[in-house]
Design an enzyme around this catalytic site. Structure first.
Site, short mmCIF file in Angstrom:
data_model
loop_
_atom_site.label_atom_id
_atom_site.label_comp_id
_atom_site.label_asym_id
_atom_site.label_seq_id
_atom_site.Cartn_x
_atom_site.Cartn_y
_atom_site.Cartn_z
N LYS A 1 -24.31 5.62 2.19
CA LYS A 1 -24.23 4.41 1.36
C LYS A 1 -24.01 4.74 -0.12
O LYS A 1 -23.44 3.94 -0.87
CB LYS A 1 -25.48 3.55 1.56
N ASN B 1 -12.59 1.28 17.20
CA ASN B 1 -13.66 2.11 16.64
C ASN B 1 -13.21 2.56 15.25
O ASN B 1 -12.20 3.26 15.12
CB ASN B 1 -13.87 3.32 17.56
N VAL B 2 -13.97 2.18 14.23
CA VAL B 2 -13.53 2.48 12.85
C VAL B 2 -13.53 3.98 12.53
O VAL B 2 -12.98 4.39 11.51
CB VAL B 2 -14.38 1.73 11.79
N ALA C 1 -27.10 8.91 2.21
CA ALA C 1 -25.94 9.68 1.75
C ALA C 1 -24.65 8.89 1.98
O ALA C 1 -23.78 8.83 1.11
CB ALA C 1 -25.88 11.02 2.48
N TYR D 1 -28.16 7.91 6.31
CA TYR D 1 -27.78 6.55 5.87
C TYR D 1 -27.65 6.49 4.34
O TYR D 1 -26.67 5.96 3.81
CB TYR D 1 -28.83 5.57 6.38
N ASN E 1 -17.58 -3.59 6.60
CA ASN E 1 -18.98 -3.95 6.87
C ASN E 1 -19.61 -3.18 8.04
O ASN E 1 -20.83 -3.07 8.11
CB ASN E 1 -19.01 -5.47 7.12
N1 LIG Z 1 -29.09 -6.13 7.62
C1 LIG Z 1 -29.57 -5.53 6.54
O1 LIG Z 1 -30.75 -5.73 6.16
C2 LIG Z 1 -28.70 -4.61 5.72
C3 LIG Z 1 -29.19 -4.09 4.51
C4 LIG Z 1 -28.38 -3.26 3.75
C5 LIG Z 1 -27.10 -2.94 4.18
N2 LIG Z 1 -26.64 -3.44 5.37
C6 LIG Z 1 -25.28 -3.05 5.78
O2 LIG Z 1 -24.54 -4.21 6.12
C7 LIG Z 1 -23.64 -3.93 7.19
C8 LIG Z 1 -23.86 -4.90 8.35
O3 LIG Z 1 -25.22 -4.81 8.76
P1 LIG Z 1 -25.82 -5.70 9.97
O4 LIG Z 1 -27.29 -5.79 9.72
O5 LIG Z 1 -25.01 -6.92 10.15
O6 LIG Z 1 -25.61 -4.68 11.18
P2 LIG Z 1 -25.39 -5.00 12.74
O7 LIG Z 1 -25.86 -3.78 13.47
O8 LIG Z 1 -26.01 -6.31 13.09
O9 LIG Z 1 -23.81 -5.15 12.86
C9 LIG Z 1 -22.96 -4.04 12.65
C10 LIG Z 1 -21.73 -4.22 13.50
O10 LIG Z 1 -20.90 -3.07 13.31
C11 LIG Z 1 -20.36 -2.72 14.58
N3 LIG Z 1 -20.01 -1.29 14.61
C12 LIG Z 1 -20.86 -0.24 14.64
N4 LIG Z 1 -20.17 0.90 14.76
C13 LIG Z 1 -18.86 0.57 14.81
C14 LIG Z 1 -17.67 1.32 14.95
N5 LIG Z 1 -17.69 2.66 15.06
N6 LIG Z 1 -16.48 0.65 14.97
C15 LIG Z 1 -16.44 -0.69 14.88
N7 LIG Z 1 -17.54 -1.47 14.75
C16 LIG Z 1 -18.74 -0.84 14.72
C17 LIG Z 1 -21.46 -3.03 15.57
O11 LIG Z 1 -20.95 -3.16 16.90
C18 LIG Z 1 -22.04 -4.32 15.01
O12 LIG Z 1 -21.44 -5.46 15.56
C19 LIG Z 1 -23.88 -2.46 7.56
O13 LIG Z 1 -22.95 -1.63 6.90
C20 LIG Z 1 -25.28 -2.19 7.04
O14 LIG Z 1 -25.50 -0.83 6.76
C21 LIG Z 1 -27.41 -4.27 6.14
#
Ligand SMILES: NC(=O)c1ccc[n+]([C@@H]2O[C@H](COP(=O)([O-])OP(=O)(O)OC[C@H]3O[C@@H](n4cnc5c(N)ncnc54)[C@H](O)[C@@H]3O)[C@@H](O)[C@H]2O)c1
Length: 253
Positions: free
Chosen positions: A167, A62-63, A165, A163, A89
């Protein structure tokens, strides 16, 4: 940086963009350490990376937990010998309005727990993993790269106090770390994606998707591979540090 035989750590590597980055970069012969909460998803990601021709190991952690992050990065260093790249990520959404009012009376407000849960993962998690990666890079003399995932929402977005704040904070840490860690040859960059096609957007109502697509001059959502391509750009371009790449199809919110 040429990533061949380098160790790339990706948090949130169990699915979505983290998995897409690992699979895409696997063609270049890097070794991957994938961190996530979900063991099943992680082992699927490892299998996909191995199919693409690279080595990968997963770490359930857990990060937001300092001890888990410290011991996980120590283990990665022991398993692979070095940590060359971190992609910070892992991230979550817990959207909601600051408050809701009816007839001039506030009937609901965002609970602190909802605000804090997003700050814990998206900001504290990025801090902890970035710090531990930097510790290993500095102690090992590795001229590494740290990439932090921000979002177009960093400029502020309706229903996303927490979110947005988090980012915005990620970009501030990126610039700070680039300045502090440049002396060790470490580069730090951020990526601010717009809306990318994922399982979540696939499940949206068609009219909602169409509305989102119309908001972008390119007329479509982004693809996970296009974010992976941006990761490659930051890794390869040695002049890139302390900045954020906006990759959003020109979205205006
Ligand atoms: N998908 C989009 O459109 C989008 C747009 C802008 C920014 N982002 C950013 O990109 C990143 C990835 O997004 P995504 O769409 O692949 O999300 P996602 O929800 O598909 O994947 C995120 C992963 O992070 C893991 N995670 C969550 N909390 C955690 C924790 N406490 N410890 C360890 N792992 C944890 C989850 O289990 C999941 O596998 C995120 O930071 C998101 O905010 C995504």
């Amino acid at each position: 940086m040429n990533v061949e035989n380098k160790t790339i750590v990706i948090t949130g590597g169990g699915q979505g963009l983290g998995r897409a980055m690992a699979v895409s970069l696997a063609e270049q012969g890097a070794n991957f350490a994938l961190i996530d909460l979900n063991e099943e998803l992680l082992s699927e990601s490892v299998a996909l990376v191995e199919q693409a021709g690279s080595t990968a190991k997963f770490y359930v952690a857990n990060v937001t937990n300092e001890e888990e992050v410290e011991s996980t990065f120590k283990q990665i260093k022991a398993d692979f010998g070095s940590i060359d790249v971190l992609v910070n990520n892992a991230g979550i959404l817990r959207d909601g309005m600051l408050l809701k009012a009816k007839d001039g009376e506030v009937v609901k407000k965002m609970p602190l727990s909802q605000f804090q849960s997003v700050i814990d993962v998206n900001l504290t998690g990025v801090f902890l993993c970035g710090r531990e990666a930097a510790v290993h890079m500095v102690e090992n003399g590795t001229k590494g790269v740290i990439i932090n995932m921000s979002s177009i929402a960093r400029n502020g977005n309706m229903g996303q106090t927490n979110y947005a704040a988090s980012k915005a904070g990620v970009v501030a840490m990126t610039v700070t770390w680039a300045r502090e860690l440049g002396r060790y040859g470490i580069r730090v960059g951020a990526i601010a994606p717009g809306v990318i096609r994922t399982a979540m957007t696939d499940a949206m109502k068609p009219e909602m998707r169409e509305r989102l697509e119309k908001m972008k001059p390119v007329g479509r959502l982004g693809e996970a591979d296009e974010i992976a391509h941006t990761v490659k750009y930051i890794l390869e371009n040695e002049f890139f540090t302390g900045r954020v790449v906006e990759i959003d199809g020109g979205l205006s919110m």
